[in-house]
Design a protein around this motif. Sequence first.
Motif, PDB file in Angstrom:
ATOM      1  N   THR A  61     -13.839   5.904  10.328  1.00 37.18           N
ATOM      2  CA  THR A  61     -14.739   5.041  11.062  1.00 37.18           C
ATOM      3  C   THR A  61     -14.091   3.706  11.281  1.00 37.18           C
ATOM      4  O   THR A  61     -13.210   3.271  10.535  1.00 37.18           O
ATOM      5  CB  THR A  61     -16.051   4.856  10.287  1.00 37.18           C
ATOM      6  N   PRO A  62     -14.516   2.967  12.314  1.00 33.95           N
ATOM      7  CA  PRO A  62     -13.938   1.632  12.570  1.00 33.95           C
ATOM      8  C   PRO A  62     -14.143   0.684  11.418  1.00 33.95           C
ATOM      9  O   PRO A  62     -13.326  -0.170  11.149  1.00 33.95           O
ATOM     10  CB  PRO A  62     -14.682   1.202  13.839  1.00 33.95           C
ATOM     11  N   THR A  63     -15.280   0.849  10.688  1.00 28.29           N
ATOM     12  CA  THR A  63     -15.544  -0.073   9.553  1.00 28.29           C
ATOM     13  C   THR A  63     -14.500   0.079   8.468  1.00 28.29           C
ATOM     14  O   THR A  63     -13.995  -0.898   7.891  1.00 28.29           O
ATOM     15  CB  THR A  63     -16.932   0.201   8.980  1.00 28.29           C
ATOM     16  N   ASP A  64     -14.073   1.299   8.113  1.00 26.51           N
ATOM     17  CA  ASP A  64     -13.058   1.546   7.078  1.00 26.51           C
ATOM     18  C   ASP A  64     -11.716   0.950   7.492  1.00 26.51           C
ATOM     19  O   ASP A  64     -10.977   0.415   6.666  1.00 26.51           O
ATOM     20  CB  ASP A  64     -12.922   3.047   6.849  1.00 26.51           C
ATOM     21  N   ALA A  65     -11.328   0.960   8.695  1.00 26.52           N
ATOM     22  CA  ALA A  65     -10.045   0.412   9.135  1.00 26.52           C
ATOM     23  C   ALA A  65     -10.020  -1.096   8.961  1.00 26.52           C
ATOM     24  O   ALA A  65      -9.044  -1.689   8.504  1.00 26.52           O
ATOM     25  CB  ALA A  65      -9.801   0.792  10.598  1.00 26.52           C
ATOM     26  N   LEU A  74      -8.260  -6.015   5.955  1.00 24.27           N
ATOM     27  CA  LEU A  74      -8.675  -7.235   5.241  1.00 24.27           C
ATOM     28  C   LEU A  74      -8.102  -7.265   3.831  1.00 24.27           C
ATOM     29  O   LEU A  74      -7.654  -8.315   3.333  1.00 24.27           O
ATOM     30  CB  LEU A  74     -10.206  -7.295   5.208  1.00 24.27           C
ATOM     31  N   THR A  75      -8.066  -6.145   3.144  1.00 28.77           N
ATOM     32  CA  THR A  75      -7.506  -6.070   1.784  1.00 28.77           C
ATOM     33  C   THR A  75      -6.023  -6.414   1.787  1.00 28.77           C
ATOM     34  O   THR A  75      -5.517  -7.137   0.934  1.00 28.77           O
ATOM     35  CB  THR A  75      -7.723  -4.668   1.209  1.00 28.77           C
ATOM     36  N   ILE A  76      -5.291  -5.883   2.764  1.00 27.13           N
ATOM     37  CA  ILE A  76      -3.852  -6.170   2.850  1.00 27.13           C
ATOM     38  C   ILE A  76      -3.622  -7.652   3.093  1.00 27.13           C
ATOM     39  O   ILE A  76      -2.745  -8.296   2.492  1.00 27.13           O
ATOM     40  CB  ILE A  76      -3.216  -5.322   3.966  1.00 27.13           C
ATOM     41  N   ALA A  77      -4.431  -8.250   3.948  1.00 23.83           N
ATOM     42  CA  ALA A  77      -4.269  -9.686   4.253  1.00 23.83           C
ATOM     43  C   ALA A  77      -4.534 -10.533   3.017  1.00 23.83           C
ATOM     44  O   ALA A  77      -3.828 -11.496   2.724  1.00 23.83           O
ATOM     45  CB  ALA A  77      -5.205 -10.066   5.397  1.00 23.83           C
ATOM     46  N   ILE A  78      -5.588 -10.179   2.259  1.00 21.90           N
ATOM     47  CA  ILE A  78      -5.894 -10.927   1.024  1.00 21.90           C
ATOM     48  C   ILE A  78      -4.736 -10.821   0.029  1.00 21.90           C
ATOM     49  O   ILE A  78      -4.350 -11.780  -0.626  1.00 21.90           O
ATOM     50  CB  ILE A  78      -7.206 -10.424   0.412  1.00 21.90           C
ATOM     51  N   GLY A  79      -4.144  -9.618  -0.104  1.00 21.36           N
ATOM     52  CA  GLY A  79      -3.011  -9.432  -1.023  1.00 21.36           C
ATOM     53  C   GLY A  79      -1.819 -10.293  -0.634  1.00 21.36           C
ATOM     54  O   GLY A  79      -1.145 -10.872  -1.479  1.00 21.36           O
TER      55      GLY A  79
END
Length: 213
Positions: free
Chosen positions: A19-23, A28-33
């Motif tokens: 789904t678009p929400t999971d992508a 966002l997780t990668i950017a925070i890391g």
Amino acid sequence: MSEDFEELEQIPWAALAATPTDARTRYLTIAIGVVFAVGVIGWLLMRGPGPTATLATTLPAATIPPAAADTAAPEPVPAEPEPVVYTEADLMLIDVGDEERLAVMHAEWLIRDYLTVDGDAATADRIGDLLPDGAEPDQPPTYVEWVEAFSVATPEAGRYLVEVVYRVLVDDGDGFVRRPAAGMVVDLAVDTDGSARLLAVPEPVAVPELRRE
């Protein structure tokens, strides 16, 4: 009904899961890391040297054990003194201290015999040989209770003036009476072989007083 069933089986399950929400969540997780990693690196660079360098520069010198310091810089050991070598002429000479002890011994011995009148011919003969004629004391029977040297002077090499104090017991006819202590000075010379010569007749001398405070 069969057409609807066939149409449902052809829908891919993977399409339902992606789904678009999971992508968006994954991005966002990668950017925070990435942001967190950049922040940690920046914080480390701004902190400077690590704790090891700080400890090395602030370590007190007093923590060095004294034993280790002594081992690193041992004190020099003084060299043993060389043995003193005496010549034959030196060994033949009498020591000055021995000379003085001999002078004291002869002075005390002389006064003991000089003041003793007990009828012993050997003692009288010895004193007669040492003193000029008529120099022997004329006194009643007398015994020397004690005699002790208290002063020694050396007017010249080998010559000694020994002052002695003594006490005698005198027979007054009813028994022996203890006389007050008195003093005499003996003038004699000590030769290098240890022998002594009487230079003058013993003379009376004042005795130091002992007073109470």
